[in-house]
Design a protein around this motif. Structure first.
Motif, mmCIF file in Angstrom:
data_model
loop_
_atom_site.group_PDB
_atom_site.id
_atom_site.type_symbol
_atom_site.label_atom_id
_atom_site.label_comp_id
_atom_site.label_asym_id
_atom_site.label_seq_id
_atom_site.Cartn_x
_atom_site.Cartn_y
_atom_site.Cartn_z
ATOM 1 N N HIS A 210 0.847 -1.193 0.000
ATOM 2 C CA HIS A 210 0.000 0.000 0.000
ATOM 3 C C HIS A 210 0.881 1.241 0.000
ATOM 4 O O HIS A 210 0.897 2.007 0.968
ATOM 5 N N MET A 213 -0.032 4.747 1.352
ATOM 6 C CA MET A 213 -0.254 5.041 2.777
ATOM 7 C C MET A 213 1.044 5.421 3.470
ATOM 8 O O MET A 213 2.113 4.920 3.151
ATOM 9 N N LYS A 298 -5.264 7.332 5.907
ATOM 10 C CA LYS A 298 -4.093 7.762 5.155
ATOM 11 C C LYS A 298 -2.809 7.194 5.743
ATOM 12 O O LYS A 298 -1.777 7.184 5.099
ATOM 13 N N ALA A 300 -1.121 3.931 8.318
ATOM 14 C CA ALA A 300 -1.452 2.561 8.672
ATOM 15 C C ALA A 300 -1.221 2.244 10.137
ATOM 16 O O ALA A 300 -1.663 1.212 10.633
#
Lengths: 508, 307
Positions: A210, A213, A298, A300
């Motif tokens: 990801h 993020m 936005k 983690a």
């Protein structure tokens, strides 16, 4: 005002209190408040409430739209119960830093205010902002006084006088990782993420899968990696405003040290540098003011306390937020973390204390004060958990000091583990052991204000960039240390050591 | 006692004038002079229960934090340099803009230009702070997005303190030029149009007209504006610095001014005495500087001095 018999009773109560505090000083762990409480409860009932009184209370938060509805409902109830009404004034988040100290210096007449360690309770008390409560508390709020623990009252005592009514809801010194359970499951990490290795493993996976993020939520003014590191090792900060001076509470006679002198500091800063290089946070994080990155998906992961986590779980149940406890020695937070103070300009301190006694012991009053109007601002489910009907109308009161263990309700939707984890902690905390031994310690900064102001600045200027891996970990550490010493940190450490030793001395 | 006698006579002769001046006089007295007594706080250990005047004295202790770690000189220097730089750029640009705008004769173009230049004045620094972050943010900022698009390495602007005096100066000029130019435009339009016409007829070019007519005619305004700014030379524009730089410690050596330093040092452990000490230090230095500059101006041309 007070008549003669009242005065006599009062002084009797006072003598009782003093006797108790002397005994308490000798290390007795008998239920402290008993005698004074008994002497006082008889007369509290006799207090004359025939005159209607309006109390003024200041809290810090932005005024909710639905406050009028809540006030109306609450005042009807209070009028009935004690011929009193209350006016709640709000100081917004944008202006509290300037306006809050002004409350006490302007000479404005008001009765009660929210106060807290982070609002510089001790400093304000030392400078005469509040009325001493040595007599008022046991006399007019006997039930509340009875429930106060010894260490809570000790924290509220500054220069020999009680200046605040501490909260009756225990909160904990915990820090840990708040992370996305759904993503962790995808990454195959089903155990709690509660070690730095796991943090790194999770971070690497996020970075690979990801990339949009931010891995670890860092923003301006919220650099908390070092705090997390020290908590993990069981070290505790000398003062919540100065989280760069620590000690190890498990030692018999702890030595106060600066963060950079921790033997593990080089290892810590190496790790930070590595995390920074891997891009776990932004290179511009110190200019980022967005504090909602984790709750908005936005970022983690974030290091923070259990209540922040429980808040997130209610906001986004679908993300399955998890909490990995990364504090090796959990203890109670200072009870003055949330407290109520009586202004030195108060016109009706007696009535204010009576109101406080009622508020912290009567579920009906508490609900009306804290949650508002049933059916309008909140709903209850079968388990007695509350749901906020419309957060834009009214959520809960900002007078957090009113919460008590018995009366406070959980928000519906908070995972069961919130309760089990806390119950576990409560069971493991031993009075007078480890960090708990120090919860009554309040660092008096008045001898080192100059040095503290300078250190505060150095921490921001050199400490934070180092902690975020923006500078070389070895050279940066040396520079940080040098600047801290120039700022006079050694004086602060010496002063802290002296006070900590004196605190232990008094305990033994 | 001569003074009082004169005053009494004067008062009798001009009662109406005194009556008219009275509100302004008392306003200044109450709002500007009385609060000055609060400066004693700089020498006091303030206690809430004793108030401003009964709190115990504290000697010069409150001043220590400004100078004890060697930052006092750095932030004083930064404050003065930033103010000088900002003073020169924003006034110079304002004069140029004012001249351009008055020389433009196309009505709509003139109005639109003027509005566009004035607009930044109404944008709060908080919003500007967001602009700056979105421009220079390393990962997703506009500057670095462009850099990446043209195949260049991204620049970590927050790691280069030397760039920030220029960035701050640019934003300051951007924000204030339009506002200041309004004052110069007023001064320029006050010049008699016939002088310009006569000069044109005599064959003066546009540059000669600007050089020999416009500039001399706005000189008093320019000097007054500069003097007014110099009077604030030790006051950092807190909002600007705080919103643009914020808590980014990497940039402090290049961007720290007295106001931001004081705010940052005392925000966690507030102390009214220490804050007052910083204000006292700024006020005294400002006072000295304005007295010196005014005396110099007076030497050169008495008409231009403020007092």
């Amino acid at each position: 005002m007070l008549n003669k018999t009242m005065k006599k009773l009062l002084s009797a109560a006072l003598v009782g209190t003093m006797a108790v505090s002397v005994l308490a000083g000798c290390g007795s762990s008998a239920p402290a408040a008993q005698p004074a409480g008994d002497a006082a409860s008889g007369e509290a009932a006799a207090v004359d409430t025939s005159k209607e009184v309006e109390l003024v209370l200041y809290v810090i938060s932005d005024r909710p739209a639905g406050q009028d509805v809540v006030d109306e409902n609450l005042n009807k109830l209070l009028k009935e119960k004690m011929n009193t009404t209350i006016k709640i004034n709000w100081i917004g988040w944008a202006e509290y830093a300037n306006k809050y100290p002004m409350l006490f210096s302007s000479g404005e007449q008001f009765d009660m205010a929210y106060c807290a360690t982070w609002l510089n309770f001790a400093n304000l008390a030392r400078r005469g902002a509040f009325k001493p409560l040595d007599e008022l508390l046991p006399t007019y709020a006997p039930k509340n006084y009875e429930m106060q623990s010894e260490s809570a009252l000790k924290q509220a005592t500054i220069d020999g006088h009680i200046y605040a009514v501490p909260t009756l809801l225990p909160t904990y010194i915990t820090y840990g990782s708040i992370y996305r359970g759904d993503l962790a499951a995808e990454a195959g990490m089903t155990d709690d993420i509660d070690t730095w290795e796991e943090v790194e493993q999770y971070g690497d996976w996020i970075k690979a899968n990801h990339p949009e993020m931010e891995v670890i939520d860092v923003y301006a003014g919220n650099v908390e990696l070092s705090l997390q590191w020290e908590r993990m090792q069981g070290n505790y900060e000398i003062d919540s405003g100065n989280r760069y001076i620590f000690y190890d509470p498990s030692e018999e006679h702890p030595t106060v040290f600066a963060l950079y002198d921790d033997p593990t500091a080089p290892e810590f800063y190496d790790m930070c540098y590595r995390f920074g290089e891997k891009g776990f946070w932004s290179k511009s994080a110190l200019s980022d003011t967005d504090s909602t990155k984790t709750q908005n998906g936005k970022a983690a992961m974030r290091f923070h306390n259990i209540d922040t986590w429980s808040g997130y779980t209610v906001l986004h149940p679908e993300w399955d937020f998890k909490y990995g406890v990364m504090t090796s020695d959990i203890a109670h937070l200072p009870y003055t973390q949330d407290c109520m103070v009586i202004s030195n300009t108060a016109q009706n301190p007696e009535r204010a204390m009576m109101f406080w006694d009622l508020l912290t012991t009567d579920q009906e009053v508490y609900d009306a004060f804290y949650y508002g109007v049933l059916g309008t601002t909140y709903e209850l489910n079968e388990e007695g958990q509350f749901t906020i009907t419309d957060p834009d109308l009214y959520s809960t009161s900002a007078m957090w000091a009113a919460r008590t263990f018995d009366l406070n309700r959980n928000q519906a939707g908070v995972p069961e583990s919130y309760n089990t984890v806390r119950a576990e902690w409560e069971k493991n905390i031993q009075e007078g052991k480890g960090t708990e031994r120090f919860t009554g310690f309040v660092f008096d900064t008045s001898n080192v204000t100059t040095q503290l102001a300078n250190c505060q600045n150095v921490r921001q200027q050199y400490g934070w960039p180092l902690e975020l891996g923006y500078v070389d970990p070895v050279a940066g550490l040396a520079e940080y240390k040098q600047k801290m010493q120039e700022a006079g940190i050694d004086d602060v450490i010496a002063e802290a050591q002296k006070q900590l030793d004196a605190y232990l001395e008094a305990q033994n | 006692m001569r003074f009082f006698k004169d005053f009494a006579e004067e008062f009798k002769a001009h009662k109406a004038l005194f009556a008219m001046a009275a509100p302004a006089f008392f306003l200044v007295l109450i709002m500007q002079y009385l609060p000055m007594s609060g400066l004693v706080l700089a020498f006091k250990n303030f206690r809430y229960d004793m108030g401003v005047f009964r709190s115990p004295w504290n000697g010069l202790n409150n001043f220590k934090f400004l100078f004890s770690s060697g930052t006092g000189w750095l932030i004083t220097k930064n404050t003065i340099l930033y103010n000088l730089l900002n003073l020169i750029t924003s006034q110079l640009l304002a004069v140029i803009v004012a001249i351009f705008i008055t020389e433009i004769h196309a009505k709509y173009f003139k109005k639109v230009t003027q509005s566009v230049i004035l607009l930044p004045y109404f944008i709060s620094w908080v919003v500007v702070g967001v602009f700056v972050y979105n421009l220079f943010n390393y990962e997703s900022g506009i500057v670095n997005s462009i850099m990446k698009a043209i195949g260049h390495e991204p620049i970590n602007m927050y790691g280069i303190p030397a760039a920030w005096p220029f960035i701050i100066c640019a934003f300051n000029a951007w924000k204030w030029t339009g506002y200041n130019s309004v004052i110069y435009i007023a001064a320029i339009t006050g010049v008699d149009g016939e002088i310009h016409e006569a000069a044109s007829i005599d064959g003066a070019t546009i540059f000669q007209r600007i050089r020999y007519i416009t500039l001399p005619s706005i000189r008093p305004t320019l000097v007054t504006m500069i003097l007014l700014q110099v009077g604030r030379i030790l006051r950092g524009d807190f909002e600007m610095f705080y919103q643009i730089v914020g808590m980014n410690g990497q940039l402090y050596n290049a961007t720290d001014v007295i106001d931001t330093y004081v705010f940052r040092s005392l925000v966690t452990n507030p102390d009214i005495g220490m804050t007052a000490a910083a204000t006292f230090y700024q006020s005294v230095l400002c006072f000295l500087i304005i007295m010196v500059v005014n005396a110099v101006v007076k030497r050169i041309d008495e008409d231009y001095a403020l007092f």
